[in-house]
Design an enzyme around this catalytic site. Structure first.
Site, short mmCIF file in Angstrom:
data_model
loop_
_atom_site.label_atom_id
_atom_site.label_comp_id
_atom_site.label_asym_id
_atom_site.label_seq_id
_atom_site.Cartn_x
_atom_site.Cartn_y
_atom_site.Cartn_z
N GLU A 20 0.80 -1.22 0.00
CA GLU A 20 0.00 0.00 0.00
C GLU A 20 0.83 1.27 0.00
O GLU A 20 0.46 2.26 -0.63
CB GLU A 20 -0.96 0.01 1.20
CG GLU A 20 -2.10 -0.97 1.06
CD GLU A 20 -3.06 -0.93 2.23
OE1 GLU A 20 -3.35 0.18 2.72
OE2 GLU A 20 -3.52 -2.00 2.68
N ASP B 182 -2.22 -4.51 3.41
CA ASP B 182 -2.33 -4.67 4.86
C ASP B 182 -3.19 -5.87 5.27
O ASP B 182 -4.15 -6.23 4.57
CB ASP B 182 -2.91 -3.40 5.50
CG ASP B 182 -1.91 -2.24 5.47
OD1 ASP B 182 -0.73 -2.49 5.20
OD2 ASP B 182 -2.32 -1.10 5.70
N ASP C 288 -5.76 -6.71 6.94
CA ASP C 288 -7.08 -6.48 7.54
C ASP C 288 -8.13 -6.43 6.44
O ASP C 288 -7.83 -6.64 5.26
CB ASP C 288 -7.09 -5.19 8.39
CG ASP C 288 -6.68 -3.95 7.60
OD1 ASP C 288 -6.61 -4.03 6.35
OD2 ASP C 288 -6.44 -2.91 8.22
N GLU D 175 -9.79 -3.94 5.06
CA GLU D 175 -9.56 -2.94 4.01
C GLU D 175 -8.41 -3.36 3.10
O GLU D 175 -8.49 -3.17 1.88
CB GLU D 175 -9.26 -1.57 4.64
CG GLU D 175 -10.52 -0.82 5.05
CD GLU D 175 -10.27 0.66 5.24
OE1 GLU D 175 -9.96 1.34 4.23
OE2 GLU D 175 -10.40 1.14 6.36
N TYR E 161 1.74 -4.61 13.09
CA TYR E 161 0.65 -3.88 12.43
C TYR E 161 -0.25 -3.21 13.46
O TYR E 161 -0.63 -3.82 14.46
CB TYR E 161 -0.16 -4.85 11.56
CG TYR E 161 -1.15 -4.14 10.67
CD1 TYR E 161 -0.72 -3.14 9.80
CD2 TYR E 161 -2.50 -4.47 10.69
CE1 TYR E 161 -1.62 -2.48 8.97
CE2 TYR E 161 -3.40 -3.83 9.87
CZ TYR E 161 -2.96 -2.84 9.01
OH TYR E 161 -3.86 -2.18 8.19
N ARG F 66 -3.34 -1.88 13.26
CA ARG F 66 -4.81 -2.00 13.25
C ARG F 66 -5.16 -3.44 13.61
O ARG F 66 -5.13 -4.33 12.77
CB ARG F 66 -5.38 -1.63 11.88
CG ARG F 66 -5.24 -0.15 11.57
CD ARG F 66 -6.00 0.26 10.31
NE ARG F 66 -5.85 1.68 10.07
CZ ARG F 66 -4.89 2.23 9.34
NH1 ARG F 66 -3.99 1.46 8.76
NH2 ARG F 66 -4.82 3.54 9.17
N HIS G 210 -3.42 -12.84 14.16
CA HIS G 210 -3.03 -11.44 14.31
C HIS G 210 -2.43 -11.26 15.69
O HIS G 210 -2.69 -12.02 16.61
CB HIS G 210 -4.26 -10.54 14.17
CG HIS G 210 -4.81 -10.51 12.78
ND1 HIS G 210 -5.67 -9.53 12.36
CD2 HIS G 210 -4.63 -11.34 11.72
CE1 HIS G 210 -5.99 -9.75 11.09
NE2 HIS G 210 -5.37 -10.85 10.69
#
Length: 780
Positions: free
Chosen positions: A9, A82, A84, A86, A307, A309, A354
């Site tokens: 990203e 990423d 997640d 999104e 990460y 988030r 995660h």
């Protein structure tokens, strides 16, 4: 030699990852989202299974073209956005765009997931690729479609019923409701008086206090004593009975253990950074992104945290092992618990694959990284490092002491408590903050050595007056906590929710606390009255849970969308027909207009809410909402003066900028004048030579000096004038200027002239005899 294309990203991340993977891999950045719904009606089609129409985001057009060009030559594609929901959606959009261009024919496409940017994590992820998660993509599609349908249908309704430029959102609206409801609680709060009785004692050379808990065999509660007379009577009675001492009746000693807080997830990081560092949620996430993507450590670029988030408090076994070794070396083996600590993740949707937010290597000590980090980066890294290390340390042991002291017998009891930290354990590294002023740094509160049955000398009995206080307004930390507790939104969205509320001017920040604006109140009133279900906390939370169920593959997103859309669209059409603008923007008062006898109401204007007549425009009567606080209060008449225009009484009024004198015949006569008359300094105006310089006060309360012939002459100064020409340029006057560094000086007011000389006299002398008498009166 193979040609492998990796898509991430951010460009910062791309450079670091390309170094780790070597010459067979080419890494490009998507610069975030590459496609979004077309910004017009029909982007989501409820009649055709909520089909969505996407377009490439204009600012990322060149990045998409670069990816397409590289994909044409590549042998394999690795989507490494990423880890997640999104990130999954961005990978899917890139995949769909390249598929449409027919650039993926017979080419393997892999999804690569990693939670830290280290060489080991990246190479392992590339060696064990996955496939795109349809469930995560569907969950993100449903979320985006819901947000679009709510915003695209509810916002235009707000434009029609309130005013243009407003917006409503699926998550921002319940957040606004929270802030407004807290403000209404504060406004409705009625302060109550109460008194406490404390004994000031001394034993073994140490002073301490004890609070009265039982009086005449009755247990006291907060409002048992509500008047000064009652408190004084109790005080005198106890002083007489005590006869200079209290008796230790019971002594309790016990130990309690306190365990460390779990390592950070997104929401707890945002809360602690707000409490301890004063960071906004947006600033926290921006700095965390920098630490995650990689920092140049003197030739070596490395991601410093995992990460940022995440909803998971899980720590990898390898990280825990490193932490335990570090704690043993740095803080002693005795501070390492026998078994590694495991924390339970609250979120149903958090995946154990995660991790919590932690340093990629705990051995990178904050002090050693100081030369390579900015001030913000160092502060946030140190916070994350301390929280992570403390989470794997031994519990703290606290000695608690409680003492009951009697006064003239068992019917009157005082209570004193104290605590000392016997073994600090994790507290030597980190202690979690608290919201709303309750963060008291766990300071040791000692009690002197006491023995049951022994008397303690009494120095005095103190009656203390107190008043209850309303609940505090939300800070960023407490708002994030409340959103999280209600299950509204997700940690990754909190920063954007708060930004939207501020950008739309629904709330303002006062002393780092959120206060709703008049527009925010009106929007919330409209939504809570007419769209009650959709700003309900439980409804919003259940919808979030349903979206999480889609991401886990437990629900189908299209039936979920249909279940939401049918009643919502019906309600939109219904309110469009039945609700009138005045129903939303006006609130009737039980009061008649003093000019025409019509009904008065609270209304929304360009500058906020005000009181006006419903017969407008025939009757233009208005007044400030906060004038006098009592609507029927008679205005204060200015004695001995009448309006120079119409002869009516002059009255003192309160406007947006404070009090002023106005005509009682308003609005027929609009004569106004300042409450404080300008003072004549006796210095002739150097510009027109007709008027004198007057000392005035601006509408904001700031003192300035200007010509009495205004508006014919517009000469004005910020500093007090002094008669006499400037020795350098011969300008007719000088001014007095006072600064901390240079003191008071006579200065030429002409910009081009630099003349300045020390002034030895009293600055008040420069403002004329009237001004001087005013200053003397103030001082006396």
């Amino acid at each position: 030699m193979s040609n492998n294309l990796v898509i991430v990203e951010s460009p910062a991340k791309a450079k670091t990852i390309e170094k780790y993977l070597g010459k067979d891999f080419h890494v490009l950045a998507s610069y975030g989202h590459v496609r979004d719904l077309i910004p017009k009606e029909g982007a989501v089609d409820p009649d055709h299974d909520f089909a969505m129409k996407y377009a490439v985001i204009e600012r990322n057009q060149k990045h998409v073209q670069a990816i397409a060009k590289a994909a044409r030559k590549a042998d394999q594609l690795y989507l490494a956005t990423d880890p997640d929901r999104e990130g999954e959606a961005i990978s899917w959009h890139i995949y769909e765009l390249l598929k449409e261009k027919k650039l993926l024919k017979d080419k393997p496409v892999h999804r690569v997931v990693f939670h830290e940017i280290t060489k080991k994590a990246i190479t392992e992820a590339v060696q064990h690729p996955q496939s795109l998660s349809t469930n995560l993509v569907n969950a993100q599609q449903a979320r985006r479609a819901l947000d679009y349908l709510v915003g695209f249908n509810l916002s235009p309704l707000l434009w029609k019923k309130i005013r243009r430029g407003l917006s409503a959102g699926r998550v921002q609206s319940p957040a606004l409701r929270m802030i407004v409801e807290r403000e209404l609680e504060i406004e409705a709060f009625k302060t109550r008086e109460y008194w406490t009785i404390e004994a000031a004692l001394q034993a073994d050379g140490q002073k301490f206090k004890a609070k009265l808990t039982h009086y005449e065999k009755k247990k006291l509660h907060q409002f048992s004593i509500t008047e000064e007379q009652q408190a004084e009577q109790i005080k005198q009675t106890l002083l007489e009975k005590a006869d200079g001492q209290l008796l230790v009746a019971r002594l309790e000693k016990k130990q309690r253990k306190r365990n460390p807080a779990a390592p950070f997830i997104t929401s707890t990081l945002q809360q602690e950074a707000s409490r301890k560092l004063g960071f906004t949620t947006k600033r926290t996430m921006s700095v965390a992104q920098q630490l995650y993507e990689g920092i140049d450590l003197g030739g070596e670029t490395a991601g410093l945290i995992t990460y940022m988030r995440t909803d998971s408090v899980h720590l990898a076994d390898e990280a825990v092992s490193e932490l335990r070794d570090l704690i043993a070396e740095k803080y002693g083996v005795e501070n390492v618990p026998k078994q590694p600590r495991k924390f339970k993740t609250k979120s149903k949707n958090a995946q154990e694959a995660h991790e919590a937010i932690r340093p990629t290597s705990a051995r990178r000590l904050p002090g050693e990284l100081k030369p390579y980090l900015s001030s913000d980066q160092l502060k946030l890294y140190e916070l994350i490092w301390k929280r992570t290390v403390a989470s794997q340390m031994l519990h703290a042991t606290i000695d608690m002491v409680g003492v009951d002291l009697t006064c003239g017998g068992e019917e009157n009891i005082f209570r004193a408590t104290g605590s000392t930290i016997a073994k600090p354990g994790f507290m030597m590294v980190y202690l979690e903050g608290k919201d709303d002023g309750r963060d008291k740094d766990e300071k040791e509160s000692f009690l002197p050595p006491l023995q049951e049955g022994r008397p303690v000398p009494l120095e005095d009995i103190i009656a203390g007056q107190h008043f209850t206080e309303p609940p505090p307004r939300y800070s960023e930390a407490s708002l994030v906590k409340a959103l999280e507790e209600h299950g509204i939104g997700r940690p990754s969205t909190y920063a954007s929710i708060i930004s939207t509320l501020q950008n739309r001017e629904y709330v303002t920040l006062e002393n780092k606390r959120f206060k709703p604006t008049d527009v925010g109140r009106i929007v919330n009133k409209f939504l809570t009255e007419h769209f009650t279900k959709y700003v309900d906390y439980n409804f919003t939370a259940h919808l979030e849970d349903d979206l999480d169920a889609v991401s886990r593959g437990e629900k189908d997103w299209i039936p979920l969308m249909a279940e939401f859309w049918k009643p919502f669209s019906k309600l939109i059409h219904e309110k469009e027909e039945t609700v009138q603008r005045k129903d939303v923007t006006q609130e009737a008062l039980d009061e008649k207009c003093p000019e025409c006898g019509g009904q008065l109401s609270i209304r929304l204007g360009r500058n906020g809410r005000f009181i006006g007549c419903t017969n407008y425009p025939e009757c233009s009567y208005t007044r400030n909402l906060n004038d006098d606080n009592t609507e029927s209060a008679a205005p204060e008449i200015v004695e001995g003066r009448s309006c120079p225009k119409c002869g009516s009484d002059l009255v003192i009024k309160t406007g947006r900028y404070g009090k002023f004198i106005g005509c009682s015949g308003y609005p027929k006569c609009r004569h106004i004048e300042p409450l404080e008359k300008p003072l004549d300094t006796g210095v002739e105006c150097p510009q027109c030579h007709k008027g004198n310089i007057l000392k005035r006060k601006s509408r904001y309360g700031k003192i300035f000096y200007s010509c009495s012939e205004y508006p014919k002459c517009d000469y004005a100064l910020w500093n007090a004038p002094v008669p006499g020409p400037c020795p350098a340029c011969n300008w007719p006057i000088l001014t007095l200027k006072t600064t901390k560094r240079r003191g008071t000086e006579k200065v030429c007011p002409q910009k081009d002239c630099k003349y300045a000389t020390p002034y030895e006299g009293d600055p008040a002398d420069a403002e004329g005899p009237k001004a001087r008498s005013e200053v003397v009166a103030e001082q006396s």
